[in-house]
Design an enzyme around this catalytic site. Structure first.
Site, PDB file in Angstrom:
ATOM      1  N   SER A 125       0.795  -1.377  -0.071  1.00  0.00           N
ATOM      2  CA  SER A 125       0.146   0.157   0.013  1.00  0.00           C
ATOM      3  C   SER A 125       0.700   1.357  -0.054  1.00  0.00           C
ATOM      4  O   SER A 125       2.028   1.276   0.618  1.00  0.00           O
ATOM      5  CB  SER A 125      -0.889  -0.130   1.027  1.00  0.00           C
ATOM      6  OG  SER A 125      -1.454   1.490   1.502  1.00  0.00           O
ATOM      7  N   TYR A 150      -2.353  -0.738  11.086  1.00  0.00           N
ATOM      8  CA  TYR A 150      -2.451  -1.363   9.613  1.00  0.00           C
ATOM      9  C   TYR A 150      -1.408  -1.151   8.923  1.00  0.00           C
ATOM     10  O   TYR A 150      -0.726  -1.763   7.978  1.00  0.00           O
ATOM     11  CB  TYR A 150      -3.744  -0.771   9.032  1.00  0.00           C
ATOM     12  CG  TYR A 150      -3.809  -1.155   7.723  1.00  0.00           C
ATOM     13  CD1 TYR A 150      -4.178  -2.279   7.105  1.00  0.00           C
ATOM     14  CD2 TYR A 150      -3.341  -0.173   6.567  1.00  0.00           C
ATOM     15  CE1 TYR A 150      -4.086  -2.754   5.670  1.00  0.00           C
ATOM     16  CE2 TYR A 150      -3.696  -0.464   5.333  1.00  0.00           C
ATOM     17  CZ  TYR A 150      -3.961  -1.839   4.782  1.00  0.00           C
ATOM     18  OH  TYR A 150      -3.730  -1.931   3.305  1.00  0.00           O
ATOM     19  N   LYS A 154       1.690  -3.287   7.002  1.00  0.00           N
ATOM     20  CA  LYS A 154       2.397  -3.365   5.594  1.00  0.00           C
ATOM     21  C   LYS A 154       3.928  -3.163   5.547  1.00  0.00           C
ATOM     22  O   LYS A 154       4.410  -3.839   4.912  1.00  0.00           O
ATOM     23  CB  LYS A 154       1.661  -2.469   4.671  1.00  0.00           C
ATOM     24  CG  LYS A 154       0.213  -2.824   4.497  1.00  0.00           C
ATOM     25  CD  LYS A 154      -0.001  -4.009   3.415  1.00  0.00           C
ATOM     26  CE  LYS A 154      -1.386  -4.011   3.341  1.00  0.00           C
ATOM     27  NZ  LYS A 154      -1.533  -5.510   2.855  1.00  0.00           N
TER      28      LYS A 154
HETATM   29  P1  NAD Z   1     -10.866  -7.433   1.050  1.00  0.00           P
HETATM   30  O1  NAD Z   1     -11.102  -7.300   2.647  1.00  0.00           O
HETATM   31  O2  NAD Z   1     -12.127  -7.049   0.175  1.00  0.00           O
HETATM   32  O3  NAD Z   1     -10.095  -8.554   0.792  1.00  0.00           O
HETATM   33  C1  NAD Z   1      -9.301  -9.357   1.483  1.00  0.00           C
HETATM   34  C2  NAD Z   1      -9.675 -10.808   1.644  1.00  0.00           C
HETATM   35  O4  NAD Z   1      -8.589 -11.645   2.678  1.00  0.00           O
HETATM   36  C3  NAD Z   1     -11.127 -10.797   2.146  1.00  0.00           C
HETATM   37  O5  NAD Z   1     -11.777 -11.841   1.261  1.00  0.00           O
HETATM   38  C4  NAD Z   1     -10.925 -11.659   3.474  1.00  0.00           C
HETATM   39  O6  NAD Z   1     -12.027 -12.406   3.862  1.00  0.00           O
HETATM   40  C5  NAD Z   1      -9.506 -12.345   3.415  1.00  0.00           C
HETATM   41  N1  NAD Z   1      -9.024 -12.775   4.545  1.00  0.00           N
HETATM   42  C6  NAD Z   1      -8.339 -11.713   5.642  1.00  0.00           C
HETATM   43  N2  NAD Z   1      -7.590 -12.525   6.658  1.00  0.00           N
HETATM   44  C7  NAD Z   1      -7.859 -14.070   5.984  1.00  0.00           C
HETATM   45  C8  NAD Z   1      -7.127 -15.112   6.781  1.00  0.00           C
HETATM   46  N3  NAD Z   1      -6.596 -14.994   7.734  1.00  0.00           N
HETATM   47  N4  NAD Z   1      -7.333 -16.190   5.872  1.00  0.00           N
HETATM   48  C9  NAD Z   1      -8.135 -16.130   4.727  1.00  0.00           C
HETATM   49  N5  NAD Z   1      -8.381 -14.974   4.282  1.00  0.00           N
HETATM   50  C10 NAD Z   1      -8.245 -13.933   4.845  1.00  0.00           C
HETATM   51  O7  NAD Z   1      -9.780  -6.337   0.762  1.00  0.00           O
HETATM   52  P2  NAD Z   1      -9.207  -5.777  -0.764  1.00  0.00           P
HETATM   53  O8  NAD Z   1      -9.742  -4.131  -0.557  1.00  0.00           O
HETATM   54  O9  NAD Z   1      -9.572  -6.661  -1.676  1.00  0.00           O
HETATM   55  O10 NAD Z   1      -7.530  -5.834  -0.380  1.00  0.00           O
HETATM   56  C11 NAD Z   1      -6.877  -6.701  -0.686  1.00  0.00           C
HETATM   57  C12 NAD Z   1      -5.282  -6.599  -0.191  1.00  0.00           C
HETATM   58  O11 NAD Z   1      -4.933  -5.126  -0.677  1.00  0.00           O
HETATM   59  C13 NAD Z   1      -5.188  -6.429   1.471  1.00  0.00           C
HETATM   60  O12 NAD Z   1      -4.258  -6.829   1.831  1.00  0.00           O
HETATM   61  C14 NAD Z   1      -5.188  -4.690   1.497  1.00  0.00           C
HETATM   62  O13 NAD Z   1      -4.689  -4.392   2.871  1.00  0.00           O
HETATM   63  C15 NAD Z   1      -4.602  -4.271   0.407  1.00  0.00           C
HETATM   64  N6  NAD Z   1      -4.774  -2.929   0.167  1.00  0.00           N
HETATM   65  C16 NAD Z   1      -6.168  -2.570  -0.175  1.00  0.00           C
HETATM   66  C17 NAD Z   1      -6.238  -1.428  -0.503  1.00  0.00           C
HETATM   67  C18 NAD Z   1      -7.654  -0.828  -0.629  1.00  0.00           C
HETATM   68  O14 NAD Z   1      -7.926   0.332  -0.524  1.00  0.00           O
HETATM   69  N7  NAD Z   1      -8.621  -1.745  -0.902  1.00  0.00           N
HETATM   70  C19 NAD Z   1      -5.310  -0.465  -0.635  1.00  0.00           C
HETATM   71  C20 NAD Z   1      -3.976  -0.775  -0.255  1.00  0.00           C
HETATM   72  C21 NAD Z   1      -3.401  -2.154  -0.121  1.00  0.00           C
HETATM   73  C1  WQD Z   2      -9.981   9.236   0.885  1.00  0.00           C
HETATM   74  C2  WQD Z   2     -10.500  10.647   1.188  1.00  0.00           C
HETATM   75  C3  WQD Z   2     -10.665  11.215   3.436  1.00  0.00           C
HETATM   76  C4  WQD Z   2     -14.511   8.935   3.697  1.00  0.00           C
HETATM   77  C5  WQD Z   2      -7.050   4.453   2.836  1.00  0.00           C
HETATM   78  C6  WQD Z   2      -6.103   3.875   3.764  1.00  0.00           C
HETATM   79  C7  WQD Z   2      -4.787   3.476   2.706  1.00  0.00           C
HETATM   80  C8  WQD Z   2      -5.257   2.640   1.803  1.00  0.00           C
HETATM   81  C9  WQD Z   2      -6.502   3.166   0.894  1.00  0.00           C
HETATM   82  C10 WQD Z   2      -4.923   0.242   2.198  1.00  0.00           C
HETATM   83  C11 WQD Z   2      -9.523  11.315   2.207  1.00  0.00           C
HETATM   84  C12 WQD Z   2     -11.964  11.536   2.695  1.00  0.00           C
HETATM   85  C13 WQD Z   2     -13.498   9.561   3.156  1.00  0.00           C
HETATM   86  C14 WQD Z   2     -15.710   9.813   4.100  1.00  0.00           C
HETATM   87  C15 WQD Z   2     -14.231  11.713   3.408  1.00  0.00           C
HETATM   88  N1  WQD Z   2      -5.727   1.471   2.165  1.00  0.00           N
HETATM   89  N2  WQD Z   2     -13.187  10.963   3.013  1.00  0.00           N
HETATM   90  N3  WQD Z   2     -15.308  11.223   3.866  1.00  0.00           N
HETATM   91  O1  WQD Z   2      -7.605   7.453   3.530  1.00  0.00           O
HETATM   92  O2  WQD Z   2      -6.828   7.912   1.397  1.00  0.00           O
HETATM   93  O3  WQD Z   2      -6.543   5.884   2.292  1.00  0.00           O
HETATM   94  O4  WQD Z   2      -7.479   3.480   1.811  1.00  0.00           O
HETATM   95  O5  WQD Z   2      -3.736   0.111   2.282  1.00  0.00           O
HETATM   96  O6  WQD Z   2      -3.855   2.756   3.611  1.00  0.00           O
HETATM   97  O7  WQD Z   2      -5.586   4.832   4.891  1.00  0.00           O
HETATM   98  O8  WQD Z   2      -8.867   6.450   1.673  1.00  0.00           O
HETATM   99  O9  WQD Z   2     -11.087   6.392   1.021  1.00  0.00           O
HETATM  100  O10 WQD Z   2     -10.592   6.509   3.449  1.00  0.00           O
HETATM  101  O11 WQD Z   2     -10.446   8.409   1.995  1.00  0.00           O
HETATM  102  O12 WQD Z   2     -14.151  12.932   3.383  1.00  0.00           O
HETATM  103  O13 WQD Z   2     -16.745   9.509   4.727  1.00  0.00           O
HETATM  104  O14 WQD Z   2     -11.687  10.799   1.437  1.00  0.00           O
HETATM  105  O15 WQD Z   2     -10.543  12.053   4.415  1.00  0.00           O
HETATM  106  O16 WQD Z   2      -9.265  12.485   2.322  1.00  0.00           O
HETATM  107  P1  WQD Z   2      -7.635   6.947   2.354  1.00  0.00           P
HETATM  108  P2  WQD Z   2     -10.260   6.858   1.912  1.00  0.00           P
END
Ligand code: NAD
Ligand code: WQD
Length: 339
Positions: A125, A150, A154
């Protein structure tokens, strides 16, 4: 064609990646404990792709159960999506986050070593750049100081994976640093389905649009940005998924660790996102300004040059497609995968 294991593949990003891998000709298997997803997502992946996806209900921390999956399939590469990802919850339950996110990573590495599987693609991330690096973020910058557990998981998992690759010359590790994924598959059959009140901006907007929430609170309008609201690098989840196909190809021809930002390189403010959503969908979003959310930083976005140069990947879809597809998913599935 080779088989790719998606750990946590039933989730938002994993299900979209499954579709793109299947379309590129890979065989895909999914292991998930459904702690934040539904097996329905994989049924939908099968409908979109017309292909069968073996699905195992497994906690990735459980090495014995995971080994059984490796015994049944000739796995060539693993993509590790299986993590808990809610920033606020990680501050309330830090130990849950450290144990789930880190133990799944170690469990996968150990079982992979046992079965001589060498390619590990990791869902990292932009959060690992922390609070002190200048923008835009580039892969050569040091990992920074995170504002929540969190983010630290990472940072720690990246370090663990780098160390594992240093110790095992056969291992290929690709760290994909996602920026802000939004949108959904254009079929509107799969998308983001958060449980409870959404933490992230786009699912909150779509739930207001569909009438599940009264209004959006914009967290702060006094940031040092041009309209006072925070700016982020939003990326369409299908573009992100295609980045994984490129990373799988790359990992199979390299060893060691390589890091790639997956972002567009263009930031948009919260106000711009809400306005783009209204324009793309014709739906008005009731909103008000509220206090800043603790831990938010004013602005971050990617330098996306490395993925273009080495993976031949760049994001193709713009804000219009991101808003249109988020909305189509939500309005066709107002309660997500719950039937
Ligand atoms: P998500 O929660 O939709 O998917 C994660 C999946 O992992 C889920 O299906 C959950 O059931 C499964 N899971 C969690 N712990 C587990 C375990 N111990 N055993 C088996 N399954 C398990 O999330 P996502 O948005 O698809 O994110 C996927 C990955 O990408 C995550 O590692 C998240 O941290 C990372 N990521 C997401 C974002 C985002 O904004 N969505 C941004 C950056 C990084
Ligand atoms: C985006 C913008 C909020 C909700 C997060 C994690 C990051 C990554 C992606 C996993 C921000 C604003 C949000 C609301 C708002 N995930 N906001 N009202 O915080 O950039 O990133 O998700 O790795 O680690 O921190 O994403 O979608 O939460 O927010 O005003 O109800 O929207 O303040 O500026 P963020 P977000």
């Amino acid at each position: 064609m080779s088989t790719i294991l998606l750990a946590g593949g039933a989730g938002y990003i994993g299900s979209h990646t499954a579709v793109e891998l299947l379309q590129a000709g890979y065989d895909v298997i999914v292991a998930d404990n459904f702690c934040n997803s539904s097996p329905q997502s994989i049924k939908r992946v099968e409908m979109i792709s017309g292909k069968h996806v073996p699905l195992y209900e497994v906690d990735i921390k459980d090495k014995k159960a995971l080994s059984n999956v490796f015994l049944k399939h000739n796995i060539e590469s693993v993509i590790h999506f299986a993590g808990l990802k809610a920033v606020g919850e990680s501050m309330e339950k830090p130990l849950l986050y450290y144990s789930n996110n880190i133990d799944t990573t170690i469990s996968l590495l150990e079982v992979m070593a046992e079965f001589h599987v060498h390619n590990f693609i990791f869902s990292s991330s932009a959060t690992v750049y922390g609070t002190e690096n200048p923008i835009p973020y580039i892969e050569t910058m040091p990992r920074g100081t995170c504002s929540n557990p969190y983010g630290w998981t990472k940072v720690m998992m990246e370090q663990i994976l780098e160390d594992a690759a240093k110790a095992d010359p056969a291992l290929s590790v690709v760290l994909l640093r996602y920026f802000n994924p939004i949108g959904a598959h254009p079929s509107s059959m799969i998308g983001e389905d958060p449980t409870g009140i959404p933490n992230n901006l786009m699912p909150y907007i779509t739930q207001v649009a569909v009438g599940r929430r009264d209004h959006l609170t914009i967290f702060g309008n006094d940031y040092p940005t041009k309209d006072g609201t925070c700016r982020r690098d939003y990326i369409h989840v299908v573009d992100l998924a295609i980045g994984h196909v490129k990373a799988v190809e790359y990992a199979s021809h390299h060893t060691g660790t390589e890091i790639f930002n997956l972002g567009t390189g263009t930031p948009y403010s919260v106000n711009e996102i809400v306005e783009a959503f209204e324009q793309a969908t014709g739906v008005k979003i009731k909103r008000e300004y509220g206090a800043r959310r603790p831990g938010d930083i004013p602005e971050f976005y990617a330098n996306a040059d490395k993925a273009k140069a080495i993976l031949d990947w760049k994001a193709e879809m713009g804000l219009y497609e991101m808003c249109r597809d988020s909305w189509n998913w939500q309005r066709n599935n107002p309660n997500g995968y719950q039937i």
